[in-house]
Design a protein around this motif. Structure first.
Motif, PDB file in Angstrom:
ATOM      1  N   HIS A 155       0.844  -1.184   0.000  1.00  0.00           N
ATOM      2  CA  HIS A 155       0.000   0.000   0.000  1.00  0.00           C
ATOM      3  C   HIS A 155       0.893   1.253   0.000  1.00  0.00           C
ATOM      4  N   ARG A 201      -2.625  -4.571  -4.375  1.00  0.00           N
ATOM      5  CA  ARG A 201      -3.428  -3.628  -3.607  1.00  0.00           C
ATOM      6  C   ARG A 201      -3.027  -2.175  -3.850  1.00  0.00           C
ATOM      7  N   TRP A 205      -5.642   0.955  -3.948  1.00  0.00           N
ATOM      8  CA  TRP A 205      -5.401   1.814  -2.783  1.00  0.00           C
ATOM      9  C   TRP A 205      -5.281   3.268  -3.244  1.00  0.00           C
ATOM     10  N   MET A 234      -7.546  -2.499   3.592  1.00  0.00           N
ATOM     11  CA  MET A 234      -6.700  -3.660   3.333  1.00  0.00           C
ATOM     12  C   MET A 234      -7.512  -4.955   3.422  1.00  0.00           C
TER      13      MET A 234
END
Length: 477
Positions: A155, A201, A205, A234
């Motif tokens: 992230h 992600r 994100w 998350m």
């Protein structure tokens, strides 16, 4: 993209899950989960086991989360809750073994005791650090197990710009250029090379931050660790990845790298003996649900526990009760090896600080079976008198594991480590107790050499329903 993903959720039944409902109401909902075409890739054997479980056929599914402090976050706890609520009939064995602060150069050593012997159905993996050690762990996991691997991306940190990182000329800091290359090139390449999934992600994100006009620091409590809002995001992103795919059909018990052979298909079988040639590195026996049996096992003419490779030293821990050392999972000896065959026993290592060289310790090791087994120093290679304990000088990590991570001010004057020897085989298989609908399974041996072997069994062979063989080299890449 949003419509396609919503359809995938409806098809898999996940919209009916109520986990984290309160949290979802507190924070803005996630609209962009990334490319729907990639969601679920590389984890479909695990998802099939989960989805196809029912009250009379409760598949055992082993999931391991491994990594450092990001893996230790609450998203892992919430993911477990989600999976148990979404797939209530699965016999889910869910384990987390994070080691906060252990980037790749340390984790590559602790993985010898933690990661590969677990032989999970799915490993969810995240770690920072150098590329070489990262790939070593993924490659070894693929070579030694049939585990599906979900590689997780990173992230955005507080210190990173929320920008499109495909043009690295606009990135101002060297660390973010490293992060961009890692997430756009290295991690996806690892997933492709070793047949894993990639939980990217980072792109969703960034999309979430931009959609809700948030700064990267709004989702973390320091530079990198997610706060409650970041934990929510998350969790939602990894939940979105763990979905069955309608375009992928997998027979989890017969998928090329896992093969189940009914006992009636094995010709050289009587009620009391069985001989079977198999090709792989793990073999299990599936017993009849209501039977009680006992079988003696040989592989390649030897009892499985005669193979030294069927033993290993488990993770060592600092004894903290009755000492000024706080509790924690961190092993001061990153890896413990052996030169002579191990036996099933527990070990302790008692260390005392060298007054002439305070950064080093002298120590003695004692085995519950072996007994007193020699003395050594942390700044020198140690081989115990029996050869059953070997610790390299550069595998000691006392200052980091005991002092830095426990926030102590000075090195302790003494400490004790405890661990046990772990076995990966059995000489005698006894039908295990199991809940209704759960297969009674015994692993005869795992992490053998991945090659042809001969199995011989004597005893209550009639209580065995099938044999199941695992072959890592057959895993599709």
């Amino acid at each position: 993209m949003k419509l396609a993903f919503s359809f995938a959720l409806i098809a898999s039944g996940i919209l009916g899950c109520t986990a984290q409902k309160a949290m979802a109401e507190e924070f803005p909902a996630v609209a962009d989960f990334g490319d729907p075409a990639r969601l679920g890739q590389g984890v479909q054997r695990t998802m099939t086991l989960l989805q196809s479980s029912n009250p009379t056929e409760r598949h055992t599914v082993r999931i391991l989360l491994y990594g450092q402090s990001i893996t230790a976050g609450q998203w892992g706890v919430r993911l477990e809750k989600h999976l148990r609520e979404t797939y209530p009939h699965a016999n889910l064995i869910y384990d987390r073994k994070p080691l906060s602060g252990y980037s790749t150069e340390r984790l590559v050593k602790t993985a010898e005791a933690d990661l590969y012997p677990a032989y999970a159905d799915l490993v969810i993996f995240h770690d920072y650090g150098n590329d070489e050690d990262y790939e070593t762990m993924i490659r070894t996991l693929r070579e030694q197990t049939t585990s599906e691997i979900l590689i997780q991306g990173d992230h955005f940190r507080r210190s990173e710009q929320v920008i499109d990182e495909t043009d690295q000329s606009v990135i101002e800091t060297q660390r973010q250029r490293w992060a961009a290359r890692r997430n756009l090139e290295f991690l996806p390449a690892m997933a492709r090379k070793y047949g894993g999934g990639f939980d990217d992600r980072r792109i969703p994100w960034r999309s979430y931050l931009k959609e809700h006009q948030l700064d990267s620091g709004d989702l973390v409590k320091d530079d990198v660790h997610p706060n409650e809002h970041g934990t929510y995001l998350m969790t939602e992103l990894v939940k979105a990845y763990l979905v069955p795919r309608s375009d992928t059909k997998v027979d989890p018990m017969n998928c090329g790298y896992v093969t189940t052979i009914p006992i009636e298909a094995i010709e050289s079988t009587t009620n009391e003996t069985l001989e079977f040639e198999f090709d792989g590195n793990r073999i299990d026996a599936v017993f009849d649900q209501n039977a009680k049996g006992r079988c003696e096992v040989w592989i390649d003419g030897h009892r499985p526990l005669e193979d030294p490779n069927m033993y290993l030293h488990g993770r060592n821990r600092v004894k903290w009760r009755g000492t000024p050392i706080p509790p924690g999972p961190w092993p001061p000896a990153l890896k413990v090896g052996f030169e002579q065959p191990l036996v099933e026993e527990s070990w302790k290592l008692i260390a005392k600080q060298d007054p002439e060289k305070p950064s080093s310790y002298t120590f003695e090791v004692i085995g519950s079976v072996t007994g007193a087994d020699g003395r050594g120093r942390t700044d020198q290679r140690f081989v115990s008198d029996s050869g059953r304990v070997v610790i390299e000088a550069d595998d000691w990590d006392v200052e980091f594991a005991i002092v830095a991570l426990r926030r102590l001010e000075t090195l302790p004057s003494e400490f004790q480590l405890d661990w046990t020897v772990v076995t990966q085989a059995t000489n005698t298989a006894i039908t295990p107790d199991s809940e209704p609908g759960v297969e009674p399974v015994v692993t005869f041996a795992q992490r053998l050499e991945d090659r042809p072997h001969t199995l011989r069994i004597k005893g209550d062979v009639s209580t065995i329903r099938a044999l199941r063989v695992y072959k890592p080299s057959a895993f599709p890449r």
